[in-house]
Design an enzyme around this catalytic site. Sequence first.
Site, mmCIF file in Angstrom:
data_model
loop_
_atom_site.group_PDB
_atom_site.id
_atom_site.type_symbol
_atom_site.label_atom_id
_atom_site.label_comp_id
_atom_site.label_asym_id
_atom_site.label_seq_id
_atom_site.Cartn_x
_atom_site.Cartn_y
_atom_site.Cartn_z
ATOM 1 N N HIS A 1 39.079 44.673 37.236
ATOM 2 C CA HIS A 1 39.279 43.643 36.220
ATOM 3 C C HIS A 1 40.751 43.488 35.846
ATOM 4 C CE1 HIS A 1 37.767 41.219 32.802
ATOM 5 N NE2 HIS A 1 38.844 41.664 32.194
ATOM 6 N N HIS B 1 33.345 35.861 31.084
ATOM 7 C CA HIS B 1 32.790 36.939 30.266
ATOM 8 C C HIS B 1 31.341 37.146 30.672
ATOM 9 C CE1 HIS B 1 34.041 39.096 26.351
ATOM 10 N NE2 HIS B 1 34.787 39.456 27.346
#
Lengths: 231, 679
Positions: free
Chosen positions: B52, B98
Amino acid sequence: MKFGIIVFPGSNCDHDCYHAARHVLNQDAEFIWHKENKLSSFDVIIIPGGFSYGDYLRTGAIAKFSPVMKAVRKFAKDGGLVIGICNGFQILLEAGLLPGAMLRNRTLKFICKDIYVRVESINTPFTNKCDKKILRMPIAHAEGNYFADPKTLSHLKENQQIVFRYSNESGETTDSANPNGSLENIAGICNENGNVLGMMPHPERCAEAILGNEDGRLIFESILASLKQVR
Amino acid sequence: MKTLKKEEPKITKKLIKDHGLTDEEYQRVIDILGRTPTFTELGIFSVMWSEHCSYKSSRAHLRKFPTKGEVVIQGPGENAGAIDIGDGLAAIFKMESHNHPSFIEPYQGAATGVGGILRDIFTMGARPIALMNSLRFGPLQHSKNRYIFEGVVSGIAGYGNCIGVPTVGGEIYFSECYNMNPLVNVFCLGIAKKDGIFKGNASGVGNSLIYAGSKTGRDGIHGVTMASEEFGESSEEKRPNVQVGDPFTEKLLVEACLDVMKKGLVVGIQDMGGAGLTSSSSEMAGRAGTGVEIDTSLVPTREKGMMPYEIMLSESQERMLLVVEKEKEKEVLNIFKKWDIDAVKIGMVTNDGIFRIKYGKNIVAEMPVKSISDSAPVYERPIARPVRQNDINYLDINEIPVNNDFNTILLKLLSIATIANKAWVYEQYDHMVRTNSVVLPGSDAAVIRVKGTNKGLAITTDCNSRYCYLDPYKGGMIAVAEAARNIVCTGARPLAITDCLNFGNPEKPEIMWQFVESIKGISEACKVLNTPVISGNVSFYNDTKGISIYPTPIIGMVGLLESVEQHITQWFKDEGDAIILLGKNLEEIGGSEYLKVIHNIERGKPPEINLNFEMQIQKALLDRLNIVKDALNNHAIPYNIIGKVGGMRLTINNNNDRLIDLSVEDINKAWRGAFEANF
């Protein structure tokens, strides 16, 4: 004329009201921080929409304790024009400047869309220029389901304090034209003296041709007309 | 001065494994430090080297994107990208995913997705003025998907409405491939003065590091690590890893930060998003080539007894890190005080290039800044075209039975959730606040005006993941082309894109193939259509129980209208107006909604795309519009244009035969009823 636009922490239509007053109507306009306690230099006070204090606890419930609300109370008592839009309406109810209360929309969801309201009275400083009876305006709220007990309601009616009712395009106040379940389709009311108005629809969002709708402009022009008269 | 009361745990093999570091990666840590890391250091490496944060699987490939152009002020690498829109203004935008949090806790996952992207935008000194979101869910027939869908929509509404940034559009698709793995991609656009753009730079040795915003809690620790692995049976146990949003605090933070920036009081600023204080401070130092020293005992915390490890890794929301010159410190703190926001000096910029974390007297981490930012591993992961790709691409149009009841087919198509009217969704979003929304949701691109100018911006997000599944290269191209088409259909000129690349597990060679092919397609389309990539985000590991989503590289595009009054809307205007089809209509139905819904087939090839032809059509359209505009002496144009990919699928076809004959009421009933029926 000088518009004062109150800014609570969490107000978010403050810039829009400022833009409407300053750039659309070419009037003086100023933001008023919620900790202020003097409003003497203003001709009209707007309590704008938004989520004052995040709408945590209950809409308007915390904002009513801000120092500026004491000044608003005095300003209104002295006959000054006060208009509460959306969250501003909710705050006026919580502060006791208008009677009644708000419940959550009957769908239990936030609703943002254009609706129609029928102007129930043009004998107010906020509607005297409404040459058409039915206005199209956007709403954007989760708690606009107005409620009052029977005694309050009949009092509102007797004094012609109901200013707007949700209606369809032809002006019928049907249940299907009621977006949030509001009592008797009430969309806006004023106080007994008529100088304090609370309304759920957003006139500042429909006051310019580029936004596809200028009906809201009538509300601001009414305010200007009545202020000129007073002067 | 405070001292640590608890001792940090010993580094063991299990602890290393729990932190998601491979043996090679751990060896790299040892090589960099020349010793065993402390517990806090291990945590820092773990989050900063996670997929990430480090983009370790994608970085090598992302370099292929075209990122330069005459309008580009800021390309990828900052908190968001920026383009020049004239009048001394810049449009700043980015899209972010998200996905994992939204599956585990739909409301908060989606809400904090909105909060995160907003911070990326106002961090740059821009006032956020529009949000969009691109959502993907499993079919609504399953109660779990309904729960996720309803939660995500309320979460977006709850955060966006409160903060007062309108959600002006987006897109939603439903497909089995998103069962248990929804996608929540949020796009945000802001406007800044061209000479008032701020960056995430910790420059100026001796400058103060100021922490502002919510107190730090134990929420979201290792959120980024969670987003960097596949989901299994126990994923929902990770609910505590999802942060909780507070849009009210963020609203105050926006106003306070914009005020501080407008007054020119900051040197650098960055939000604490994924990996919290660790990533913001180390990235800012990395960009400036400096070092930082932070005393974690000074960080405002929600609960007592938080370890430096927790403080550095917490992903509590609504927090910012500012670099401020000493003499301006007081004024900055006063502005935050006005807005009732906590703001504290927690450290300073140093010249030794070291990332030094203390707790009072104790030093708990001391590592080269470069080791965290620049020395993260970069993987050239193996790539392989899936063996069954040929089967997937096989489609003999003659084998598909022809059903002549086109009325029924059309009504069925109109009523499926992917195509149906989305008013049920967007009416829950405040899409008008800030009074800039000129073309509202329900159109393929939104148009917002730029106050103080005559200009308008057109915004859209697009991706057909079924096309990408059938051919990620062509699918990537089509996503960009469709976005540009949607922009052009408002009368605007496409300027630049942001992207949000959602894929499965990059450790699988087939997924890497999809990823690399998509990037190739997007890059080629961006070059031909002259829309550089200025920002973006990669979300890998969108797999649950080993099943990957379809490759879903979502494109967010922004275009410019020189005169916002001359925008064009999509709907039909008057009886008797001509309907003109631009382009070619080939015999191709591969990957169509029709094949999926009526015949349950997801095979074949996506529609042909020829980028040069695409460019010509779009250019011709814009040129003609300009001629018409001139002819009308720059008055608003009464024309309208429809340019939907899959084009004819919803269009009523009428040669000599009347193929479809339906009343508007029938059509509306099918088209408008889909969501109400489910909730």
